[in-house]
Each structure stands twice: as C-alpha cells, then as structure tokens.
Design an enzyme around this catalytic site. Structure first.
Site, PDB file in Angstrom:
ATOM      1  CD  GLU A 197      -3.198  -1.136   1.919  1.00 54.17           C
ATOM      2  OE1 GLU A 197      -3.144  -0.485   2.879  1.00 54.17           O
ATOM      3  OE2 GLU A 197      -4.376  -2.003   1.859  1.00 54.17           O
ATOM      4  CD  GLU A 320      -4.042  -6.022   3.193  1.00 58.23           C
ATOM      5  OE1 GLU A 320      -4.676  -5.405   3.275  1.00 58.23           O
ATOM      6  OE2 GLU A 320      -2.539  -6.223   2.843  1.00 58.23           O
TER       7      GLU A 320
END
Length: 518
Positions: A197, A320
């Site tokens: 991220e 994810e």
C-alpha cells in the site's frame, strides 16, 4: 411460468423447508473453449502482525502447556489450514510490513529487541515470532511463503539481505548468519512483495515515485541464477485507482515484476462500517454490492494491463480482500476482531467465483485475514478453535485449485433493494485433474430462492454436491456452538443428459461434482 408448487416450496436435502418466491437463472458452460488453469494461489491467505492473528492465533509459544502445539504453533490451526490446502501465506503485513525490520526477529528469542506495533493497537511485541518461525511454519503447512518486504521505512540493503538470508545456499554473510541461527539449507522463498500500500500506510507515495522506488529495490533482490526465479509483486492500486495500475504498467520493466497487487474490501461505509452480526437488510445489500464491485475492478484493471501486456505475463494479485466491519464490542479497536456470519460466506463464494472466471489474469489472491482478524477463516479463544462459514466456503471451493477453467455465460435474476440491483447468482466451473467437473454456485438473495438451469455442454452420468446455508442469514459459529454452520450433502440437482436443474435456497453456496462424462 413456474408451478405454484415451485413458487411455494423448495425442499433441501438436509430437511429444511423454505417458502420464499423463486426466480430463474440460466447458465451455459463451454468446456471446450479454454485451456486456462485456475491457479491454486488464488486461494491464498494473509497473516499480519495485527491483533490476535499471530500471537494467540497461530502462535502460542514453545512454553505453552495447555494448548497442543508444534514449536509454538497451534496444532489445531495447522490441521485446519492443511484441510483447506492453503497454497500460500502472506506475512508479516499489511501496514505492519513497512515498519518491520526482519533482523529483529532472528537469533535467540531472549535477545530479540521488542517493537511497538504503531499501526494496530500500539501494543509491544517481543519479536518471538520471526523469519525462522514463519518459514518453518509454512513447511509444516506445506504452503509457499509470501514475504512482504519493508520499503516504507526500510533500506534497499535490508531487503536484499533478507532475500540472501532465506534463499542463498552458498557462503555469504547472510547465509552464514542463517546457519549460525540453526538453519543450514535455504527456504527458497519465491513470492516477494516489494512494499505494501505504497499509496497509503506504505509511504503515501505517488504512483510515479513508487515506480522508481520499486525498480531500485527490485533490482537488488537477486535470485543469483538470473532465471527470474523470484516472483516480485508490486504494491498495486487501492480499489478503483486505475491511474496507479496504468502508471506501474508503463514504468515497470517486465523482467523485474511478476505481479501487480490490488486491494479491495467489501465495506458498507468506511466511516460507519456497521456490525458484523447485527446488520440490517439494507446494510446486507450494500455489503453485497461492494463485494460484487470486485468483478468490475478486476475487469477494468485487467483491461489496462492488457494494453501493455497482451500475453498476460504479469499477474493481477488481489492480495487483500474480504469483508470489513466494526470490531466486536469490548475488544481492542486496533485488533480488527469481528465475527463471521452467512453474509461472509456470500462474500467468499461470490469473490472466488469472480477470481476463477478471470483466472487468465488473476493468478494469486489472499483473503484478509487468516485468524481472529477481519474475515477470518479461524477464530480462537484460549484452548478453543472454531471454523467460520468463510472457512467452509474455501474448503468446498478447493476443488478448483489448479483445475482447468470452464468458461460460462450466466443470465442471473437480480437481487433488488430500493431500486438498486446486482446479480443474485454467481457461478464458476472447472475440470479437475481427476477428470471430474465442478460447478460452484452462490445465491446472495436473502429471501428469494433461485431456480437454476445449466446447459453443461456435455453429458454426465452422475451428480453430487454439498451446500452451505443456515436457518438465518445472521447465524454464525461461536465457541458455544462451533458447528452451527457447516456443509451438508446436497441432492437437489437433477441431471438429464446435458442439462442440470436445481433450486438454490436464499443465502446459500452449493458446489456440485459431475462425473462419468459420456
């Protein structure tokens, strides 16, 4: 028109009687039109240093005398995850990865420095579960490790050293250090995340800046054989950030990247996520709509990747995904502990169908997370362990791992709420290495049964199946009733030459096995 009998009654093999209205869905299978394999790595999992996922979830410590374990890892957890045949396990994060310095987690446990988990609860960890503990656990699980490297707060040399420590067989400073810590042969870790991220907790970078950072870090992650053996995965887009994917595909050389990540959670509202168990019908619909958005995300990100990679050599890695709600009452807000109802089974079944059907581009995915965090497959409480509805869906779907995708076309009735609608039925199909054909079906409508007619594209001699459903949509397994929800035999599918018909009860998952093809 359906008969009044079908409108009034659907009879399940498990003996429950349903009385909702019934809609019809048609599905056409095309078994001769694909050579695509559904990678087993789509069925991967995620273990972050977050809440009670690692400590008190996987790991209870070598000195524990009340919970059976192997080198500190719970035996019941090992057994359950082996039942799922988990193909890979991502660690140590997540956001935690970009604060983790791997050398703090090796060597004598009494000498390891502690760390404060700044992202998740501000707790202090003693680093007793580190690289050796994780990689040895993966060997026990017979699964491939997926290590997420620290790019946010770490240096290039640190990540390069980690690769050498776990992978290099010859003499070197890091392999010698590994041997000094009790491991002679390398683990040969294939999957590596280059940061996590990067657009957010991994550094709040721009796509262009991260692309340059990625090239630098990936260059020094040597596999020593120059065969491209490392499977480097770039930190990819947050949900619908298509510019992020476009920039990475433009700037990253193919010899340095095997996968581009994507993160998307089924969330009602990030500011008001709602309860995991006490949700309204409107909240249920919104969760399903957010989960179904995964299909659009995969298609649009894939279309961008196709422009630069028409041969589909770079994978879309959804490392994810899952449902995200408010934490359970009286639990640490930073631990993300939530229960798991039939709503989560719907998310799992629908999402895995999406990944299966896009297996030409989606070659890896990781449910978030394995134990006690978000949409977990396992919950623990002291000596007790339970398998969630999500666990059972993934166990039912394991028949698709490394199976040949069977393309299908589906004309589904709609699940409607206040003028909004999404498909009520999702499906995917495959031919296993055992020669059998498998069809997984999900009806997310909480009140309306779905009559499904399938044209199989060939004749079969027999059909069997299993179903996952419950008395109520909001039912869940807990520590007082661990088996309230579990798969049951399903005999409601009727086979006639190349056609198959069945009725899917509301909020149900069915996996069919077809054999004896004529």
């Amino acid at each position: 028109m359906l008969s009044k009998k079908n409108q009034l009654l659907t009879v399940l093999c498990i003996g429950a009687l349903w009385g909702p209205a019934t809609s019809q869905t048609s599905i056409q299978l095309s078994p001769k039109e694909s050579s695509v394999l559904i990678s087993k790595h789509i069925y991967g999992h995620f273990a972050e240093h977050l809440g009670r996922c690692i400590y008190d979830g996987f790991y209870v410590g070598e000195g524990n005398t009340t919970i059976p374990h192997t080198n500190g890892v719970r035996n019941d957890v090992l057994s359950a995850l082996k039942e799922l045949k988990i193909p890979n396990l991502r660690w140590p994060g997540g956001c935690f990865a970009d604060t983790y310095h791997w050398k703090d987690g090796i060597g004598p446990k009494g000498s390891r420095p502690s760390i404060v988990n700044n992202w998740w609860g501000g707790v202090t960890e003693d680093n007793s579960f580190g690289t050796h503990d994780f990689l040895n656990m993966c060997e026990l699980l017979e699964t491939e490790p997926y290590l997420a490297g620290n790019v946010g707060s770490g240096e290039v040399q640190e990540l390069a050293d980690w690769v050498q420590y776990v992978n290099f067989e010859g003499r070197s400073p890091m392999s010698d250090l590994r041997r000094a810590n009790g491991r002679d042969r390398p683990w040969n870790v294939k999957f590596w995340g280059v940061g996590n991220e990067a657009w957010g907790c991994g550094g709040h970078m721009t796509a262009a800046y991260y692309s340059d950072i990625y090239r630098k870090y990936a260059t020094f992650m040597s596999d020593w054989s120059n065969t491209g053996g490392l499977y480097r995965i770039a930190s990819g887009a947050n949900s619908a950030d298509y510019n992020w994917t476009e920039t990475l595909m433009q700037k990253l050389p193919k010899n340095l990247v095997k996968g581009i990540a994507l993160h998307h959670y089924a969330v009602i509202d990030w500011n008001k996520k709602g309860s995991a168990i006490e949700y309204t019908d409107e909240q249920y619909f919104k969760t399903m709509k957010s989960a179904w958005f995964m299909n659009e995300l995969v298609e649009k990100h894939s279309a961008i990747m196709d422009k630069y990679d028409p041969k589909k050599e770079v994978a879309l890695v959804v490392d994810e995904w899952g449902g995200w709600y408010e934490v359970e009452p009286e639990t640490n807000p930073g631990f993300l502990y939530q229960q798991n109802t039939m709503r989560d089974a719907m998310i799992a079944g629908m999402t895995l169908n999406i990944f299966n059907n896009h297996a030409e581009r989606v070659k890896m995915a990781n449910l978030a997370q394995t134990i006690n965090v978000l949409q977990a497959v396992i919950l623990t409480k002291g000596e007790k362990m339970i398998k969630t509805p999500t666990f059972h869906v993934m166990e039912m779907y394991k028949v698709h791992q490394d199976a040949q995708l069977i393309p299908l076309q589906i004309n589904s009735q709609s699940f409607v709420w206040n003028g909004e609608e999404i498909p009520a039925v999702s499906a995917s199909a495959s031919k296993g290495q055992n020669g059998k054909t498998y069809v997984s079906l999900v009806n997310i409508d909480p009140k309306v049964a779905q009559k499904v007619e399938l044209n199989l594209g060939g004749s079969y001699a027999g059909v069997s199946g299993r179903i996952l459903t419950a008395k109520q949509l909001r039912d869940f397994n807990d520590f007082d009733d661990a088996n309230r929800i579990q798969p049951q035999a399903f005999s409601g599918a009727k086979l006639s030459k190349e056609r198959l018909s069945l009725s899917l009860p509301p909020f149900s998952v069915v996996v069919l096995e077809l054999n004896g093809k004529k």
